[in-house]
Scaffold this motif. Structure first.
Motif, PDB file in Angstrom:
ATOM      1  N   HIS A 126      61.677  55.734  41.314  1.00  0.00           N
ATOM      2  CA  HIS A 126      61.466  57.081  41.840  1.00  0.00           C
ATOM      3  C   HIS A 126      60.778  57.932  40.778  1.00  0.00           C
ATOM      4  O   HIS A 126      60.738  57.575  39.601  1.00  0.00           O
ATOM      5  CB  HIS A 126      62.807  57.716  42.205  1.00  0.00           C
ATOM      6  CG  HIS A 126      63.567  56.982  43.266  1.00  0.00           C
ATOM      7  ND1 HIS A 126      64.906  57.173  43.507  1.00  0.00           N
ATOM      8  CD2 HIS A 126      63.161  56.038  44.153  1.00  0.00           C
ATOM      9  CE1 HIS A 126      65.299  56.396  44.503  1.00  0.00           C
ATOM     10  NE2 HIS A 126      64.266  55.693  44.911  1.00  0.00           N
TER      11      HIS A 126
ATOM     12  N   GLU B  73      68.168  51.284  48.858  1.00  0.00           N
ATOM     13  CA  GLU B  73      67.950  52.464  48.033  1.00  0.00           C
ATOM     14  C   GLU B  73      69.005  52.537  46.935  1.00  0.00           C
ATOM     15  O   GLU B  73      70.207  52.345  47.187  1.00  0.00           O
ATOM     16  CB  GLU B  73      68.012  53.734  48.872  1.00  0.00           C
ATOM     17  CG  GLU B  73      67.772  55.009  48.064  1.00  0.00           C
ATOM     18  CD  GLU B  73      67.880  56.267  48.880  1.00  0.00           C
ATOM     19  OE1 GLU B  73      67.728  57.375  48.289  1.00  0.00           O
ATOM     20  OE2 GLU B  73      68.112  56.169  50.102  1.00  0.00           O
ATOM     21  N   TYR B  74      68.543  52.784  45.723  1.00  0.00           N
ATOM     22  CA  TYR B  74      69.427  53.019  44.583  1.00  0.00           C
ATOM     23  C   TYR B  74      69.172  54.434  44.066  1.00  0.00           C
ATOM     24  O   TYR B  74      68.250  55.112  44.521  1.00  0.00           O
ATOM     25  CB  TYR B  74      69.172  51.986  43.484  1.00  0.00           C
ATOM     26  CG  TYR B  74      69.728  50.612  43.809  1.00  0.00           C
ATOM     27  CD1 TYR B  74      70.933  50.179  43.264  1.00  0.00           C
ATOM     28  CD2 TYR B  74      69.046  49.759  44.679  1.00  0.00           C
ATOM     29  CE1 TYR B  74      71.450  48.930  43.559  1.00  0.00           C
ATOM     30  CE2 TYR B  74      69.563  48.509  44.990  1.00  0.00           C
ATOM     31  CZ  TYR B  74      70.766  48.098  44.422  1.00  0.00           C
ATOM     32  OH  TYR B  74      71.285  46.863  44.738  1.00  0.00           O
TER      33      TYR B  74
ATOM     34  N   HIS C  84      63.986  52.203  44.671  1.00  0.00           N
ATOM     35  CA  HIS C  84      64.182  51.370  45.851  1.00  0.00           C
ATOM     36  C   HIS C  84      63.845  49.938  45.442  1.00  0.00           C
ATOM     37  O   HIS C  84      62.819  49.710  44.790  1.00  0.00           O
ATOM     38  CB  HIS C  84      63.255  51.787  46.996  1.00  0.00           C
ATOM     39  CG  HIS C  84      63.761  52.942  47.811  1.00  0.00           C
ATOM     40  ND1 HIS C  84      64.002  54.188  47.279  1.00  0.00           N
ATOM     41  CD2 HIS C  84      64.062  53.024  49.143  1.00  0.00           C
ATOM     42  CE1 HIS C  84      64.429  55.005  48.239  1.00  0.00           C
ATOM     43  NE2 HIS C  84      64.483  54.325  49.373  1.00  0.00           N
TER      44      HIS C  84
END
Length: 331
Positions: free
Chosen positions: A200, A181-182, A186
């Motif tokens: 996102h 996850e960033y 993702h």
């Protein structure tokens, strides 16, 4: 058609255009062709090569601007060291001959705008391009493809896990998938499909509603594309579309092929407004903003024999003949 094997050498043939062939002691690989390339059928998998897709190149006719090479492969097995190594060598050789960077290459599955191009299968093209840049006489350097994807796409933002493999979460039925996850995405990775960032704010949330990689979509196979009024991303199980302010839907199979021929969301049908549903007679039906596409292998729409069920039967453009079994129904 014979597999590509080493040892090999590059030869030139005087033909209608520049042509190169890999020659081994036992077999000859399908010649890369500048003037025309055959579409893959059944056990033949093609990589469009020589030119990576760039501005000004046609969206669906790479034959005029690329040199292509085929390799015998079932699309799912691991590539042998000899075959993978031969692909690297011939790409480097052709690009050297043309004065291109060694990693200037595009796969059939990356080039075509028409849905359904998946070959060469089980080959991570992002890793392949990195391998092309490595010295051929040196041991291969192990790379973390998730970290490389993040480096090449700084928009993903801050990583929300510790660095390296220790911060990656294992996923997938075979346990070979990974994700991290960033801040804004993702990044998912699988050896068969490569690393791709799912943004996102729409696409990832839609992916999550469909149970991530364990659902019908599986792992991402291409990078996402931002459209004028939405976004799209291709996965193993279909292409996920989300129009801004609207629900998300998956387009796939023969209906997806026909929608592509109609012009995607810019065509007369517009955006999808439903997923595929049963039409009650063994076929599928999907609604769009301005119409419906329906496919019925039983013959309710059009009977075309084996082609209605066998998607490996394709026309000269590489599109399944079953596409002809889909009729456009006015809204």
């Amino acid at each position: 058609m014979g597999s590509v094997h080493a040892p090999h050498r590059l030869v030139r043939r005087d033909a209608a255009g520049y042509r190169a062939a890999l020659v081994s002691r036992a077999r000859v690989a399908t010649p890369p062709r500048a003037e025309r390339c055959c579409h893959a059928v059944r056990r033949r998998r093609r990589m469009a090569r020589g030119h990576r897709l760039v501005a000004g190149h046609p969206a669906n006719n790479g034959n005029a601007v690329t040199i292509g090479i085929e390799a015998a492969h079932n699309g799912t097995a691991a590539w042998s060291e000899a075959q993978y190594g031969a692909y690297l060598k011939v790409v480097r050789a052709i690009n050297k001959r043309l004065g291109n960077p060694w990693n200037k290459v595009v796969a059939h599955k990356e080039y075509g705008a028409i849905q359904g191009k998946w070959d060469p299968g089980n080959l991570d093209m992002k890793l392949f391009r990195q391998r092309l840049l490595q010295a051929p006489d040196k041991p291969l350097v192990v790379m973390n493809m998730i970290e490389l994807e993040a480096k090449e796409n700084p928009w993903v933002g801050v990583r929300k896990a510790k660095p390296g493999a220790g911060g990656e979460r294992k996923v997938g039925r075979d346990g070979k998938g990974r994700f991290v996850e960033y801040e804004n995405a993702h990044i998912y990775f699988h050896p068969a499909t490569g690393a791709h960032a799912i943004p996102h704010g729409g696409l990832f949330e839609a992916y999550a509603e469909r149970k991530w990689e364990t659902g019908e979509l599986g792992f991402p196979v291409r990078d996402f594309t931002k459209l004028a009024d939405g976004a799209v991303m291709a996965f193993q199980g279909g292409v996920l579309y989300r129009k801004d302010g609207k629900d998300h839907h998956v387009v796939k199979g023969v209906i997806g092929q026909r929608w592509a021929l109609e012009g995607y969301e810019k065509g007369p049908l517009g955006w999808p407004t439903s997923d595929e549903i049963s039409n009650g007679t063994g076929g599928k039906r999907q609604a769009f903003e301005h119409g419906v596409l329906e496919w019925d292998p039983s013959g309710a729409v059009k009977k075309i024999g084996d082609a209605a069920k066998d998607l490996t039967l394709v026309n000269a453009a590489g599109i399944p003949l079953a596409v002809e079994a889909v009729d456009l129904i006015a809204a």
